[in-house]
Design a protein around this motif. Structure first.
Motif, short mmCIF file in Angstrom:
data_model
loop_
_atom_site.label_atom_id
_atom_site.label_comp_id
_atom_site.label_asym_id
_atom_site.label_seq_id
_atom_site.Cartn_x
_atom_site.Cartn_y
_atom_site.Cartn_z
N ILE A 191 -5.90 10.35 3.63
CA ILE A 191 -4.53 9.89 3.40
C ILE A 191 -4.33 8.56 4.11
O ILE A 191 -5.03 8.25 5.08
CB ILE A 191 -3.48 10.91 3.89
N PRO A 192 -3.37 7.74 3.66
CA PRO A 192 -3.12 6.45 4.31
C PRO A 192 -2.57 6.64 5.73
O PRO A 192 -1.95 7.67 6.04
CB PRO A 192 -2.07 5.79 3.40
N SER A 193 -2.77 5.65 6.55
CA SER A 193 -2.24 5.70 7.91
C SER A 193 -0.71 5.71 7.89
O SER A 193 -0.07 6.27 8.79
CB SER A 193 -2.74 4.50 8.72
N THR A 194 -0.11 5.10 6.85
CA THR A 194 1.35 5.10 6.74
C THR A 194 1.89 6.52 6.58
O THR A 194 2.86 6.89 7.23
CB THR A 194 1.79 4.25 5.53
N ALA A 217 2.30 -1.78 9.62
CA ALA A 217 0.92 -2.12 9.97
C ALA A 217 -0.03 -1.72 8.85
O ALA A 217 -0.95 -2.48 8.49
CB ALA A 217 0.53 -1.43 11.27
N GLY A 218 0.16 -0.53 8.30
CA GLY A 218 -0.72 -0.08 7.23
C GLY A 218 -0.63 -0.94 5.98
O GLY A 218 -1.64 -1.24 5.34
N VAL A 219 0.58 -1.37 5.64
CA VAL A 219 0.77 -2.17 4.42
C VAL A 219 0.26 -3.60 4.62
O VAL A 219 -0.45 -4.15 3.77
CB VAL A 219 2.26 -2.18 4.02
N THR A 220 0.62 -4.22 5.75
CA THR A 220 0.30 -5.64 5.94
C THR A 220 -1.15 -5.88 6.36
O THR A 220 -1.77 -6.87 5.97
CB THR A 220 1.22 -6.26 7.00
N ILE A 221 -1.72 -4.98 7.14
CA ILE A 221 -3.07 -5.21 7.67
C ILE A 221 -4.13 -4.49 6.84
O ILE A 221 -5.18 -5.06 6.51
CB ILE A 221 -3.15 -4.76 9.15
N LEU A 222 -3.87 -3.22 6.50
CA LEU A 222 -4.86 -2.45 5.75
C LEU A 222 -4.65 -2.53 4.24
O LEU A 222 -5.49 -2.04 3.48
CB LEU A 222 -4.82 -0.98 6.20
#
Length: 314
Positions: free
Chosen positions: A111-114, A279-284
């Protein structure tokens, strides 16, 4: 109420007399703590790209324990004494550190970190539900019960219940939700067993993290093999996760709670999923459907309502 929320309720040891140490303004420390814990889910995701989940958790605990050991040495504090205290700390270390840290690491394989960060925000809801059964002195008000219902609606919104949970990784999401459940179970256990313990917060937490590290040191070789090579970036992520997200964050939060009180100190919970998602959206480069942020707002609103306490008459 995050992966590193206060883990003991013992009375801190009194400070020695002398000139008071100058500290950063509590608002700056509050902001730093929000950032550290918000980025923890990104660091977990990066760490699992190079190492097995148990290895990520073991490294996190080992680095965190090292930070607390250094702090204890600087303050000339020793580990707790007494077999009963160590027994309670072993259970607390499992429920508050070894188990949830491992579950989040396994969850972020799929699953995503978000989403993991948002699942972490359900911890106050679990705590409210458990307190109805486990803490007879903690009687809920109508507002707090309403918050529990609102939070439950928010969870269903995040998971896309009206679509039949289409596209949802049930196993990974369940692990993340179980991790958030493990925290209030551990807090209730600590409240019943370690409240009023004469040892300081630092001493108890150092012993707790040490025992959690030992638990992972035993389990990890049984279920994983040594890595063929040591990936640098994931290793740095694990080191940051342990030193900052576990060790330093605990020291910062205990100082916050002592200075501004537990209610204000726990407000950091409501910033963690926002930072984790950003962080999850912008970096990953993780993608969000509209239901995830909307549901997260509903979850946080419900969690906030569960923390409302009725005013006591003067």
């Amino acid at each position: 109420m995050s992966s590193s929320t206060p883990t003991t309720t013992a009375v801190p040891a009194p400070r020695s007399p002398g000139r008071p140490r100058r500290r950063l303004d509590w608002r700056l420390r509050f902001g730093a703590l929000s950032l550290i814990w918000g980025f923890s889910f990104l660091l977990i995701k990066v760490g699992t790209e190079g190492y097995a989940p148990f290895q990520v958790t073991l490294g996190r605990l080992a680095f965190g324990t090292a930070v607390l050991a250094a702090a204890m040495a600087m303050r000339r504090e020793g580990l707790p004494r007494g077999l009963r205290t160590w027994g309670h700390l072993a259970v607390a270390g499992f429920l508050l550190n070894a188990l949830p840290f491992s579950l989040f690491a396994f969850a972020e394989l799929t699953i995503p970190s978000t989403l993991a960060g948002i699942c972490n925000a359900t911890s106050p809801l679990w705590g409210m539900a458990l307190s109805l059964v486990a803490l007879s002195e903690d009687r809920p008000s109508r507002v707090r019960l309403a918050g529990l219902a609102v939070g439950f609606v928010g969870v269903l919104t995040v998971l896309g219940a009206w679509q039949g949970f289409e596209g949802l990784d049930v196993r990974g999401t369940s692990m993340a939700l179980l991790a958030s459940l493990s925290y209030p179970v551990g807090w209730i256990y600590v409240r019943r067993t370690l409240a009023g313990n004469p040892h300081s917060h630092l001493s108890l937490t150092g012993g707790q993290l040490l025992l959690a590290t030992v638990q992972l040191a035993v389990v990890t070789p049984l279920f994983t093999s040594a890595p063929d090579n040591f990936a640098v970036v994931p290793l740095l992520a694990v080191a940051a996760l342990g030193t900052l997200g576990t060790g330093l964050a605990m020291l910062v939060q205990y100082g916050l709670v002592a200075e501004v009180g537990p209610t204000t100190g726990q407000m950091v919970t409501y910033f963690i999923p926002v930072i984790a998602a950003a962080a999850g959206v912008t970096i990953l480069g993780e993608r969000l459907t509209w239901s995830v942020p909307v549901g997260a707002v509903i979850v946080l609103a419900g969690a906030a309502l569960t923390q409302v306490r009725p005013r006591r008459p003067r």
